[in-house]
Design a protein around this motif. Sequence first.
Motif, PDB file in Angstrom:
ATOM      1  N   SER A   5      -4.124   1.753   7.090  1.00 56.93           N
ATOM      2  CA  SER A   5      -3.503   0.514   7.562  1.00 56.93           C
ATOM      3  C   SER A   5      -1.988   0.512   7.377  1.00 56.93           C
ATOM      4  CB  SER A   5      -4.115  -0.679   6.814  1.00 56.93           C
ATOM      5  OG  SER A   5      -3.965  -0.513   5.410  1.00 56.93           O
ATOM      6  N   CYS A   6      -1.481   1.316   6.446  1.00 55.06           N
ATOM      7  CA  CYS A   6      -0.046   1.338   6.162  1.00 55.06           C
ATOM      8  C   CYS A   6       0.556   2.717   6.427  1.00 55.06           C
ATOM      9  CB  CYS A   6       0.207   0.921   4.716  1.00 55.06           C
ATOM     10  SG  CYS A   6      -0.397  -0.731   4.311  1.00 55.06           S
ATOM     11  N   ARG A   7      -0.061   3.455   7.324  1.00 55.97           N
ATOM     12  CA  ARG A   7       0.468   4.781   7.681  1.00 55.97           C
ATOM     13  C   ARG A   7       1.834   4.619   8.344  1.00 55.97           C
ATOM     14  NH1 ARG A   7      -3.040   2.995  11.300  1.00 55.97           N
ATOM     15  NH2 ARG A   7      -2.661   3.297  13.540  1.00 55.97           N
ATOM     16  N   TRP A   8       2.678   5.639   8.185  1.00 56.44           N
ATOM     17  CA  TRP A   8       4.039   5.583   8.704  1.00 56.44           C
ATOM     18  C   TRP A   8       4.052   5.350  10.212  1.00 56.44           C
ATOM     19  CZ3 TRP A   8       8.477   4.828   6.387  1.00 56.44           C
ATOM     20  CH2 TRP A   8       9.675   5.156   7.026  1.00 56.44           C
ATOM     21  N   ALA A   9       3.128   5.952  10.921  1.00 56.63           N
ATOM     22  CA  ALA A   9       3.098   5.834  12.376  1.00 56.63           C
ATOM     23  C   ALA A   9       2.755   4.429  12.855  1.00 56.63           C
ATOM     24  CB  ALA A   9       2.083   6.822  12.953  1.00 56.63           C
ATOM     25  N   SER A  10       2.242   3.586  11.951  1.00 56.96           N
ATOM     26  CA  SER A  10       1.907   2.221  12.359  1.00 56.96           C
ATOM     27  C   SER A  10       3.155   1.370  12.583  1.00 56.96           C
ATOM     28  CB  SER A  10       1.023   1.549  11.298  1.00 56.96           C
ATOM     29  OG  SER A  10       1.750   1.334  10.084  1.00 56.96           O
ATOM     30  N   ALA A  11       4.297   1.831  12.078  1.00 60.96           N
ATOM     31  CA  ALA A  11       5.569   1.127  12.275  1.00 60.96           C
ATOM     32  C   ALA A  11       6.360   1.847  13.359  1.00 60.96           C
ATOM     33  CB  ALA A  11       6.359   1.089  10.975  1.00 60.96           C
ATOM     34  N   THR A  12       6.688   1.149  14.422  1.00 59.44           N
ATOM     35  CA  THR A  12       7.297   1.806  15.588  1.00 59.44           C
ATOM     36  C   THR A  12       8.789   1.549  15.726  1.00 59.44           C
ATOM     37  OG1 THR A  12       6.661  -0.082  16.965  1.00 59.44           O
ATOM     38  CG2 THR A  12       5.122   1.791  16.863  1.00 59.44           C
ATOM     39  N   THR A  13       9.353   0.689  14.895  1.00 66.43           N
ATOM     40  CA  THR A  13      10.790   0.436  14.914  1.00 66.43           C
ATOM     41  C   THR A  13      11.349   0.651  13.514  1.00 66.43           C
ATOM     42  OG1 THR A  13      10.616  -1.923  14.358  1.00 66.43           O
ATOM     43  CG2 THR A  13      10.451  -1.322  16.700  1.00 66.43           C
ATOM     44  N   SER A  14      12.666   0.800  13.430  1.00 75.38           N
ATOM     45  CA  SER A  14      13.296   0.998  12.128  1.00 75.38           C
ATOM     46  C   SER A  14      13.068  -0.217  11.231  1.00 75.38           C
ATOM     47  CB  SER A  14      14.796   1.242  12.304  1.00 75.38           C
ATOM     48  OG  SER A  14      15.421   1.476  11.056  1.00 75.38           O
ATOM     49  N   ALA A  15      13.160  -1.407  11.810  1.00 74.50           N
ATOM     50  CA  ALA A  15      12.933  -2.619  11.026  1.00 74.50           C
ATOM     51  C   ALA A  15      11.509  -2.649  10.482  1.00 74.50           C
ATOM     52  CB  ALA A  15      13.200  -3.857  11.878  1.00 74.50           C
ATOM     53  N   ALA A  16      10.551  -2.231  11.298  1.00 71.17           N
ATOM     54  CA  ALA A  16       9.151  -2.220  10.857  1.00 71.17           C
ATOM     55  C   ALA A  16       8.930  -1.186   9.764  1.00 71.17           C
ATOM     56  CB  ALA A  16       8.237  -1.945  12.047  1.00 71.17           C
ATOM     57  N   LYS A  17       9.626  -0.066   9.865  1.00 71.64           N
ATOM     58  CA  LYS A  17       9.485   0.971   8.843  1.00 71.64           C
ATOM     59  C   LYS A  17      10.077   0.507   7.514  1.00 71.64           C
ATOM     60  CE  LYS A  17       9.368   4.702  12.226  1.00 71.64           C
ATOM     61  NZ  LYS A  17      10.118   5.769  12.904  1.00 71.64           N
ATOM     62  N   LEU A  18      11.218  -0.157   7.572  1.00 66.35           N
ATOM     63  CA  LEU A  18      11.799  -0.689   6.341  1.00 66.35           C
ATOM     64  C   LEU A  18      10.880  -1.747   5.737  1.00 66.35           C
ATOM     65  CD1 LEU A  18      15.571  -0.979   7.323  1.00 66.35           C
ATOM     66  CD2 LEU A  18      14.575   0.570   5.637  1.00 66.35           C
ATOM     67  N   ASN A  19      10.274  -2.570   6.581  1.00 65.63           N
ATOM     68  CA  ASN A  19       9.337  -3.570   6.083  1.00 65.63           C
ATOM     69  C   ASN A  19       8.152  -2.907   5.390  1.00 65.63           C
ATOM     70  OD1 ASN A  19       8.459  -6.567   6.178  1.00 65.63           O
ATOM     71  ND2 ASN A  19       6.679  -5.477   6.978  1.00 65.63           N
ATOM     72  N   LEU A  20       7.692  -1.801   5.959  1.00 64.79           N
ATOM     73  CA  LEU A  20       6.581  -1.060   5.357  1.00 64.79           C
ATOM     74  C   LEU A  20       6.983  -0.526   3.980  1.00 64.79           C
ATOM     75  CD1 LEU A  20       3.703  -0.284   6.305  1.00 64.79           C
ATOM     76  CD2 LEU A  20       4.664   1.885   7.115  1.00 64.79           C
ATOM     77  N   ILE A  21       8.185   0.025   3.894  1.00 63.26           N
ATOM     78  CA  ILE A  21       8.700   0.535   2.623  1.00 63.26           C
ATOM     79  C   ILE A  21       8.768  -0.585   1.590  1.00 63.26           C
ATOM     80  CG2 ILE A  21      10.760   1.437   1.461  1.00 63.26           C
ATOM     81  CD1 ILE A  21      11.344   2.989   4.105  1.00 63.26           C
ATOM     82  N   TYR A  22       9.345  -1.713   1.991  1.00 59.39           N
ATOM     83  CA  TYR A  22       9.541  -2.812   1.052  1.00 59.39           C
ATOM     84  C   TYR A  22       8.212  -3.423   0.598  1.00 59.39           C
ATOM     85  CZ  TYR A  22      14.419  -2.677   2.747  1.00 59.39           C
ATOM     86  OH  TYR A  22      15.694  -2.293   3.087  1.00 59.39           O
ATOM     87  N   MET A  23       7.276  -3.586   1.536  1.00 60.18           N
ATOM     88  CA  MET A  23       5.988  -4.182   1.165  1.00 60.18           C
ATOM     89  C   MET A  23       5.218  -3.273   0.212  1.00 60.18           C
ATOM     90  SD  MET A  23       5.722  -7.201   2.368  1.00 60.18           S
ATOM     91  CE  MET A  23       3.974  -7.511   2.054  1.00 60.18           C
ATOM     92  N   GLN A  24       5.242  -1.982   0.497  1.00 62.02           N
ATOM     93  CA  GLN A  24       4.528  -1.061  -0.386  1.00 62.02           C
ATOM     94  C   GLN A  24       5.217  -0.934  -1.752  1.00 62.02           C
ATOM     95  OE1 GLN A  24       1.463   0.672  -0.183  1.00 62.02           O
ATOM     96  NE2 GLN A  24       1.298  -1.019   1.273  1.00 62.02           N
ATOM     97  N   LYS A  25       6.530  -1.109  -1.765  1.00 60.68           N
ATOM     98  CA  LYS A  25       7.230  -1.121  -3.056  1.00 60.68           C
ATOM     99  C   LYS A  25       6.789  -2.328  -3.876  1.00 60.68           C
ATOM    100  CE  LYS A  25      11.658  -0.642  -2.911  1.00 60.68           C
ATOM    101  NZ  LYS A  25      13.031  -1.130  -2.662  1.00 60.68           N
ATOM    102  N   TRP A  26       6.658  -3.472  -3.214  1.00 61.91           N
ATOM    103  CA  TRP A  26       6.189  -4.689  -3.893  1.00 61.91           C
ATOM    104  C   TRP A  26       4.809  -4.460  -4.513  1.00 61.91           C
ATOM    105  CZ3 TRP A  26       2.536  -8.455  -1.547  1.00 61.91           C
ATOM    106  CH2 TRP A  26       2.387  -9.620  -2.318  1.00 61.91           C
ATOM    107  N   VAL A  27       3.920  -3.841  -3.762  1.00 64.27           N
ATOM    108  CA  VAL A  27       2.583  -3.547  -4.281  1.00 64.27           C
ATOM    109  C   VAL A  27       2.673  -2.561  -5.449  1.00 64.27           C
ATOM    110  CG1 VAL A  27       0.349  -2.490  -3.770  1.00 64.27           C
ATOM    111  CG2 VAL A  27       1.406  -4.036  -2.109  1.00 64.27           C
ATOM    112  N   ALA A  28       3.496  -1.533  -5.287  1.00 65.51           N
ATOM    113  CA  ALA A  28       3.564  -0.466  -6.285  1.00 65.51           C
ATOM    114  C   ALA A  28       4.162  -0.927  -7.611  1.00 65.51           C
ATOM    115  CB  ALA A  28       4.373   0.714  -5.739  1.00 65.51           C
ATOM    116  N   LEU A  29       4.943  -1.989  -7.603  1.00 64.45           N
ATOM    117  CA  LEU A  29       5.557  -2.465  -8.840  1.00 64.45           C
ATOM    118  C   LEU A  29       4.666  -3.452  -9.585  1.00 64.45           C
ATOM    119  CD1 LEU A  29       9.267  -2.793  -7.668  1.00 64.45           C
ATOM    120  CD2 LEU A  29       8.339  -1.127  -9.286  1.00 64.45           C
ATOM    121  N   PHE A  30       3.551  -3.872  -8.982  1.00 62.95           N
ATOM    122  CA  PHE A  30       2.614  -4.751  -9.672  1.00 62.95           C
ATOM    123  C   PHE A  30       1.991  -4.031 -10.865  1.00 62.95           C
ATOM    124  CE2 PHE A  30      -2.025  -5.823 -10.010  1.00 62.95           C
ATOM    125  CZ  PHE A  30      -1.854  -6.971 -10.773  1.00 62.95           C
TER     126      PHE A  30
END
Length: 500
Positions: free
Chosen positions: A391-416
Amino acid sequence: MKKYILYAFIVMTCLLTSCDLNINDDPNYPQNTQVTADLIFPSIEASIASAVGGEIYNYAGFFAQYYDQKPESNQYNTLCEYTFTESSQEMDYSYRTLFAGALEDVQQVLDKTTNPADIFAATVLRAYTFQVIVDNTSDSPYTEAMQGNSNAMPKWDNGEDVYKGVLNELEAAESQLEESSIMSNPDLLLNKSVTQWIGFANALRLRMYLRFIDANVDVANYTDKVKALVQTGNFFTGDVKLDCFIDETSKRNPWYTTNAVGLPGNHCAAYPLISYLSSTNDPRIAYGISKTAAGKYVGQMPGGKRNMQELLGTDNWKNKDVSAIDYSIGVTKPVYFFTQAELQFLIAEVYERFLGDDVKAKSAYEAAVSADFKARGLDGQETAIIGTNGSCRWASATTSAAKLNLIYMQKWVALFYMDHMEAWSEIRRTDCPNLSSKTAAEIQTNSLVYNPGDLIEPWTNGLEAGGLMKRMTYPLTARQHNTNTPGGVSGSTPVWWDVK
């Protein structure tokens, strides 16, 4: 080495039992001239861990909306609802510990040694400590701090100046290192590896440079700096963590000691975290979160306890089926100063945002997720979210903004359940997760109006301006002992680098 670990435990015991520290006193640990730097250095690490892994970890976890107040308990109602004040003293213990403990001991080490490697490591810890303080209160005593009785009331410096000051200190200390430099002080964080300490310093630089950029301060210069850091790749391996806790009285993880031993248990999972982990089918939902009696993961609406009591009645609310935070995994859990996952997410951001290298951004992003799964003992399970059909594979984000959002959301999860202070700081820097446009009441009534993972303004919100918590109050301890402490500032006022 055993005697130093024992010494650190003695220091930690003092800290966890709330020793009376005064930021205007000399260090509260042994002060005679026979106490050498090698005995003091471990106490710096222990003091920082006690604050960042204890009180700060606790309230930052509420602000990051990882957890909320359990229905049947009341200890942290004011944190959930942003109704605390300076008199609540939410940060006072940590402030005393970081100044009268860590920073005083750093000064002792700097005064007692001429070893460039030991000086550099102590300077890195000093920079880290001031970064944490500034990220909480925006400004801090700095240029006049640590002068003891010769200046009992130091002025408070602007946070931007503090950041610049400690970065300059890092440069100066590192310039004195030689290839032959070896640490003589015992080290519970990085096992006396000068290479690892340089890597830690570079990670701190990367974290801080990005905050300068997003604060629109000398953007071109700091952009060049983050590019150079990432392209050089001279960072630490593994995690920077204090990993010496054992399951004995006064030797357990500080957050666990307070909340699972000293208190009856106050934390339940928050709605945003559960909704996002559920929507992405993330196996990490089982890490540190318990299923309800019905076998489900259910999150509580942020700051919603009092409102739900009114809707359901006090007795029914106490029996509400929400997921508790599982304290059992925290008994000997390390205190993380910098995770490999966070580092790789920052690297991924730089490759995507500033270097335009999609291949390397993807590689760093996947390395970050994998590092977090590994740190939780879930090696290999990351394919569920970043694999071909994840669900969070890199290819699921098709724009730079979407890729940054993916990075930030997964960082939020990873810091829990890892580093809640940095989670709260990164939320403020990146504005991700987003703040939902819907109120808690609207989402409670109809969950379909909610985007999984969005943060939610607390149902009961003590901030006059509304929104989310942007800073901590100044410590009452500081106000009582230092007339130069600035006037009170609302929790809705951003710290210096949070200008969005």
